[in-house]
Design a protein around this motif. Sequence first.
Motif, PDB file in Angstrom:
ATOM      1  N   LYS A 153      -7.424   0.246  -0.852  1.00  0.00           N
ATOM      2  CA  LYS A 153      -8.584  -0.237  -0.008  1.00  0.00           C
ATOM      3  C   LYS A 153      -8.897  -1.633  -0.401  1.00  0.00           C
ATOM      4  O   LYS A 153      -9.145  -2.521   0.763  1.00  0.00           O
ATOM      5  N   ASN A 154      -8.512  -2.168  -1.484  1.00  0.00           N
ATOM      6  CA  ASN A 154      -8.754  -3.653  -1.739  1.00  0.00           C
ATOM      7  C   ASN A 154      -7.657  -4.503  -1.275  1.00  0.00           C
ATOM      8  O   ASN A 154      -7.837  -5.550  -0.562  1.00  0.00           O
ATOM      9  N   ILE A 155      -6.395  -3.806  -1.070  1.00  0.00           N
ATOM     10  CA  ILE A 155      -5.184  -4.798  -0.389  1.00  0.00           C
ATOM     11  C   ILE A 155      -5.527  -4.717   1.098  1.00  0.00           C
ATOM     12  O   ILE A 155      -5.482  -5.812   1.698  1.00  0.00           O
TER      13      ILE A 155
ATOM     14  N   VAL B 199       0.902  -1.211   0.038  1.00  0.00           N
ATOM     15  CA  VAL B 199       0.121   0.036   0.057  1.00  0.00           C
ATOM     16  C   VAL B 199       0.991   1.144  -0.119  1.00  0.00           C
ATOM     17  O   VAL B 199       0.741   2.081  -0.875  1.00  0.00           O
ATOM     18  N   ALA B 200       1.962   1.279   0.848  1.00  0.00           N
ATOM     19  CA  ALA B 200       2.835   2.348   1.066  1.00  0.00           C
ATOM     20  C   ALA B 200       3.500   2.666  -0.190  1.00  0.00           C
ATOM     21  O   ALA B 200       3.711   3.629  -0.850  1.00  0.00           O
ATOM     22  N   SER B 201       3.937   1.662  -1.080  1.00  0.00           N
ATOM     23  CA  SER B 201       4.645   1.496  -2.565  1.00  0.00           C
ATOM     24  C   SER B 201       3.722   2.027  -3.269  1.00  0.00           C
ATOM     25  O   SER B 201       3.949   2.918  -4.096  1.00  0.00           O
ATOM     26  N   THR B 202       2.409   1.517  -3.563  1.00  0.00           N
ATOM     27  CA  THR B 202       1.413   1.821  -4.368  1.00  0.00           C
ATOM     28  C   THR B 202       1.251   3.303  -4.324  1.00  0.00           C
ATOM     29  O   THR B 202       1.029   4.138  -5.363  1.00  0.00           O
TER      30      THR B 202
ATOM     31  N   GLU C 215      -7.621  -4.749  15.731  1.00  0.00           N
ATOM     32  CA  GLU C 215      -7.039  -4.658  14.372  1.00  0.00           C
ATOM     33  C   GLU C 215      -8.264  -4.637  13.421  1.00  0.00           C
ATOM     34  O   GLU C 215      -8.133  -3.792  12.517  1.00  0.00           O
ATOM     35  N   ILE C 216      -9.197  -5.181  13.595  1.00  0.00           N
ATOM     36  CA  ILE C 216     -10.719  -4.969  12.804  1.00  0.00           C
ATOM     37  C   ILE C 216     -10.746  -3.749  12.634  1.00  0.00           C
ATOM     38  O   ILE C 216     -11.120  -3.174  11.775  1.00  0.00           O
ATOM     39  N   ALA C 217     -11.084  -3.139  13.935  1.00  0.00           N
ATOM     40  CA  ALA C 217     -11.195  -1.466  13.897  1.00  0.00           C
ATOM     41  C   ALA C 217     -10.562  -0.598  13.187  1.00  0.00           C
ATOM     42  O   ALA C 217     -10.824   0.053  12.166  1.00  0.00           O
ATOM     43  N   GLY C 218      -9.052  -1.022  13.241  1.00  0.00           N
ATOM     44  CA  GLY C 218      -8.098  -0.267  12.667  1.00  0.00           C
ATOM     45  C   GLY C 218      -8.393  -0.515  11.221  1.00  0.00           C
ATOM     46  O   GLY C 218      -8.056   0.680  10.264  1.00  0.00           O
ATOM     47  N   TYR C 219      -8.387  -1.506  10.666  1.00  0.00           N
ATOM     48  CA  TYR C 219      -8.342  -1.816   9.292  1.00  0.00           C
ATOM     49  C   TYR C 219      -9.675  -1.287   8.520  1.00  0.00           C
ATOM     50  O   TYR C 219      -9.755  -1.128   7.391  1.00  0.00           O
TER      51      TYR C 219
ATOM     52  N   LEU D 225      -8.147  -7.035   6.509  1.00  0.00           N
ATOM     53  CA  LEU D 225      -9.573  -7.002   7.236  1.00  0.00           C
ATOM     54  C   LEU D 225     -10.236  -8.405   7.409  1.00  0.00           C
ATOM     55  O   LEU D 225     -10.597  -8.754   8.406  1.00  0.00           O
ATOM     56  N   ALA D 226     -10.481  -9.005   6.051  1.00  0.00           N
ATOM     57  CA  ALA D 226     -11.080 -10.417   6.265  1.00  0.00           C
ATOM     58  C   ALA D 226     -10.462 -11.302   7.009  1.00  0.00           C
ATOM     59  O   ALA D 226     -10.972 -12.116   7.720  1.00  0.00           O
ATOM     60  N   GLU D 227      -8.988 -11.249   6.975  1.00  0.00           N
ATOM     61  CA  GLU D 227      -8.237 -12.258   7.424  1.00  0.00           C
ATOM     62  C   GLU D 227      -8.317 -12.153   9.118  1.00  0.00           C
ATOM     63  O   GLU D 227      -8.597 -12.953   9.991  1.00  0.00           O
TER      64      GLU D 227
END
Length: 161
Positions: A132-134, A61-64, A112-116, A139-141
Amino acid sequence: MQIKNSEELFVRLLSLANSAEQQMTKALPKLARAAENPELVEMFEHHLEETEGQLERIDQVASTLDITLKRIKDQSMATLIGDGEEFIEATEKGALRDAALIGAAQRVEHYEIAGYGTLCALAEELGYTEAKNILAETLAEEKSTDEKLSTAAETKINKQA
């Protein structure tokens, strides 16, 4: 540090997520060693592998987005991990400790769920579709891990404790 706009908030939250995941890569092996139930040990070991992938996604994400992550420590995660370590010290190895470890791990997962979830919503608002997709994968994990921990607690470990 003053946060002046949504983009800066996103960088700050992503940096905190990075710190949290780095802390978890150190905490999960301790949780696995402290647990007795083989299924729980496996869950912690599997989540370590996922966490390493989650760190890679944060870098992606940071790179993108061509952003530099801030070197900050997520103090909330440090506190949650510390609580888990206190359970290890306060209990003997066995079902009671395993139940306590599940509770501590679920507190981390919910954080973590709240953060993601926040990162995904902010990424969408900013038009960072790929980011967002990444982040949604992570979030799903995290949600899946939380569900697995609940199932283990409700079907076996809490009854044994």
